[in-house]
Structure formats: structure tokens, C-alpha cells
Write an enzyme that holds these catalytic residues in place. Structure first.
Site, PDB file in Angstrom:
ATOM      1  N   THR A 189      -5.326 -45.601  -5.239  1.00 45.62           N
ATOM      2  CA  THR A 189      -6.619 -46.712  -5.232  1.00 45.62           C
ATOM      3  C   THR A 189      -7.270 -46.928  -3.940  1.00 45.62           C
ATOM      4  OG1 THR A 189      -5.113 -48.375  -4.801  1.00 45.62           O
ATOM      5  CG2 THR A 189      -5.496 -47.941  -7.031  1.00 45.62           C
ATOM      6  N   ASP A 204      -8.816 -39.915  -8.565  1.00 49.88           N
ATOM      7  CA  ASP A 204      -9.176 -41.029  -7.840  1.00 49.88           C
ATOM      8  C   ASP A 204     -10.700 -41.161  -7.741  1.00 49.88           C
ATOM      9  OD1 ASP A 204      -6.508 -41.093  -7.761  1.00 49.88           O
ATOM     10  OD2 ASP A 204      -6.732 -40.370  -5.596  1.00 49.88           O
ATOM     11  N   ARG A 231       3.361 -41.797 -12.520  1.00 52.95           N
ATOM     12  CA  ARG A 231       4.409 -40.976 -11.624  1.00 52.95           C
ATOM     13  C   ARG A 231       5.910 -41.328 -11.881  1.00 52.95           C
ATOM     14  NH1 ARG A 231       0.204 -39.450 -10.542  1.00 52.95           N
ATOM     15  NH2 ARG A 231      -0.930 -39.089  -8.485  1.00 52.95           N
ATOM     16  N   ALA A 287      -6.823 -36.192  -5.338  1.00 50.89           N
ATOM     17  CA  ALA A 287      -7.896 -37.357  -5.575  1.00 50.89           C
ATOM     18  C   ALA A 287      -8.757 -36.957  -6.527  1.00 50.89           C
ATOM     19  CB  ALA A 287      -8.595 -37.405  -4.172  1.00 50.89           C
ATOM     20  N   TYR A 340       8.120 -38.481   0.727  1.00 55.63           N
ATOM     21  CA  TYR A 340       7.774 -39.978   0.583  1.00 55.63           C
ATOM     22  C   TYR A 340       8.698 -40.897   1.104  1.00 55.63           C
ATOM     23  CZ  TYR A 340       3.979 -38.720  -2.639  1.00 55.63           C
ATOM     24  OH  TYR A 340       2.819 -38.045  -3.250  1.00 55.63           O
ATOM     25  N   TRP A 341       8.301 -42.032   1.978  1.00 55.57           N
ATOM     26  CA  TRP A 341       9.131 -42.986   2.364  1.00 55.57           C
ATOM     27  C   TRP A 341       8.325 -44.255   2.164  1.00 55.57           C
ATOM     28  CZ3 TRP A 341       8.205 -38.382   4.963  1.00 55.57           C
ATOM     29  CH2 TRP A 341       9.621 -37.531   5.326  1.00 55.57           C
TER      30      TRP A 341
END
Ligand code: ADP
Length: 304
Positions: free
Chosen positions: A30, A259, A167, A256, A101-102
Site C-alpha cells: 500500500t 500496487d 499472501r 508492484a 521477511y522479519w
């Protein structure tokens, strides 16, 4: 003149710059939409981002980046003892990119801890955008509170847009994802699903069926994306439309695509473009974005 707000999680992005060097950036679905919307909307529109960040240096650098890109950050809540999420893009030996990812503890997950703040953030916005990721990162019980605040903003006249952005790894279960996406869509005037994901999760036979399902939940406008295929749009007044995609011979990086598509469509509609023109603007922008590396592609929105 107007006010656009996107809600969700922006993360620190570390992308491989060769060997053990990584370049630091900032991105998130977003947030990417807000970034493109800022470039498409006229200067008398504000484009804001709604999230929570920490009080540490990384959080401050993120806010500084947003502000430097023209995005309003005054509504962002600071959470002591928390920080922003992080992801790393590594290159595999075959040239494919892999993502780690964290984000499990990120401040953005705490957007419903202060509902007064959230209501204030949503106040006086003409268009509000959120996604399936925005909902997925929230603790399960908070999602209802979040959608409740959006419903109140919608009642006050804001147009609410929802990009379903599936996701599966972010949701507790497939059932929770189905229920969450349905609740998100019920809150929205505009729903932006991708057909491949919807047919897998909901068993829709055709893009028209996806559009119909979301229209029945109350959306005025549903635009069903199909990557390089045509766009299927269903709108209350216009009925069903098919908008051809823009051919791209060399795809560089599809990050993206959706997006930027959302930014193209929503800013077109916000500026009063006819639906077909707004959809064409969205598809043209997404086609340029996938021909450039990275999520934020200045070349795709450079002034003519
Ligand atoms: P998402 O990224 O949300 O899953 P899609 O992959 O369907 O969505 O892509 C979003 C939009 O990006 C499409 O509607 C289309 O306009 C554009 N797009 C994506 N892939 C291509 C492609 N290969 N050629 C042309 N346009 C594309």
C-alpha cells in the site's frame, strides 16, 4: 483538491547489490500505491500514509524518506519499544530473487491499539486504500476493529478501496484468509482482485464470477486483473467492461504491478476520469513499472 490515504505496512527493504553488499530502500504494497498516487495526483491533493512505526532511527529514516517523496506522515503513530519490519531480496544462483521477511513484531501490527487515533487518521479523507496484507498483519481480533473504523469513514463519505493481495503465509489459515478478504471487501466501494488468486481460493470459474461475487458484497466497482491478460471491470452504472492490457515484450520485474495499477485506477477516478480512461491509465502505468527494476520506478511516472 482532495485527500488520499493508504493504510498498511511499509518495510525496510534490503536488496542485493552483489556479494555481501545490500542497498537499503523502503517499500510495501500500500505504500507503493501511495508513492505512485503522489506522482499521479495533482499538487492540491494530499497523499498520506497511515501506519505505526517505532521511535528508533530506522523508523525515523522511513518517515524522512516518505516525507522527501511528498507523502504526508503527520498521522503516523509512534509506538515506543517497537520498530519497522524488514525484508531482504537475495539473488539465487539461477538469477531468481528470493525474499526473507522479519515483520512479525513490527509496529504496523498495532494499528488498532488506539481506535481514537485510527478514527482521527481516517477523518476528512476522500479516498482510502488498504489491502489484504494490511488486514493479514493485524492480530485476528483486531481486523474487525480496523474494518469498523473504515466503515465509519465510508459512512462519512470517503471512498474506500481494497486490493485483495493474497499472501497465504501471513494468515493463520486458509479459512481465516477467506473470511478476512470477504470482510475487507464488504468494507469497500472498490475491490481490486487478481483472477489467478481468486479462482484458487474461492473457486471462481471466470473473472466475471469474481467480479459478481465482490459486487454482491456491496462494492460499486470491481476490477479483476489477469497479469498480461485483459482487465474485467464490473461497475454498478457501466455494467461489465473488458479493457485490453498493454503489450510488454520484456518484463524486467513484476514487483508492484498490482500496487501501481491501483494507484493508476484510483487517482484516475479521484480526478474524475471516465472509468475506461482510469483503467487504461492503470494498465499503462503497470506495464511501464514491470519494465523497470524494483517496486518504485521513477521512470514509469516521469513527467512527459
Ligand atoms: P497483482 O500484481 O496484483 O497480482 P497482476 O499480476 O494481475 O496483479 O498485474 C496487475 C496489472 O499489471 C495487470 O492488470 C496489468 O495491467 C499489468 N501487468 C502485469 N503483468 C503484465 C504483463 N506481462 N504485460 C502487461 N501488463 C501486465
Amino acid at each position: 483538491m482532495g485527500a488520499f490515504l493508504a493504510l498498511g505496512e511499509c518495510m525496510v527493504e534490503l536488496s542485493s547489490a552483489g556479494g555481501d553488499l545490500y542497498r537499503r530502500g523502503f517499500a510495501g504494497d500500500t505504500f507503493n500505491t501511495a508513492w505512485y498516487a503522489r506522482r499521479l495526483l495533482p499538487a492540491d491533493w494530499t497523499v498520506g500514509y497511515g501506519t505505526c512505526v517505532g521511535e528508533d532511527k530506522a523508523s525515523q529514516e522511513m518517515l524522512d524518506f516518505m516525507a522527501a517523496e511528498g507523502i504526508e506522515t503527520s498521522g503516523i503513530r509512534r509506538v515506543p519499544d517497537a520498530t519497522v519490519g524488514l525484508y531482504m531480496i537475495s539473488l539465487e544462483e539461477n538469477g531468481e530473487r528470493s525474499f526473507s521477511y522479519w515483520r512479525g513484531q513490527s509496529a504496523a501490527r498495532r494499528m488498532t491499539e488506539d481506535l481514537k487515533w485510527l478514527d482521527g487518521l481516517l477523518k476528512d479523507r476522500d479516498m482510502i486504500h488498504f489491502s489484504g496484507i494490511t488486514l493479514a498483519i493485524l492480530p485476528p481480533k483486531s481486523r474487525e476493529f480496523f474494518c469498523g473504523a473504515l466503515a465509519r469513514a465510508r459512512q462519512r463519505g470517503a471512498i474506500v478501496a481494497f486490493d485483495t493481495n493474497l499472501r497465504p503465509k501471513l494468515w493463520e489459515s486458509r479459512e481465516a484468509m477467506k473470511a478476512g478478504l470477504t470482510m475487507g471487501a464488504r468494507t469497500a466501494d472498490i475491490v481490486l482482485p487478481s483472477f489467478d488468486e481468486e479462482t484458487e481460493l474461492f473457486g471462481d470459474a471466470t473473472p466475471e464470477a469474481t467480479a459478481e461475487r465482490y459486487r454482491k458484497l456491496g462494492a460499486d466497482l470491481v476490477a479483476v486483473k489477469q497479469g498480461p491478460g485483459a482487465l474485467t471491470v464490473s461497475q454498478r452504472e457501466a455494467g461489465l467492461l473488458t479493457v485490453p492490457s498493454v503489450p510488454v515484450t520484456k518484463v524486467v520485474d513484476t514487483t508492484a504491478a498490482g500496487d501501481s495499477f491501483a494507484a493508476g485506477l484510483l487517482s484516475g477516478l479521484a480526478m474524475g476520469l471516465p472509468l475506461e480512461e482510469a483503467a487504461a491509465q492503470a494498465m499503462g502505468l503497470a506495464a511501464r513499472v514491470i519494465q523497470a527494476p524494483g517496486a518504485l520506478a521513477p521512470s514509469a511516472v516521469a513527467p512527459a
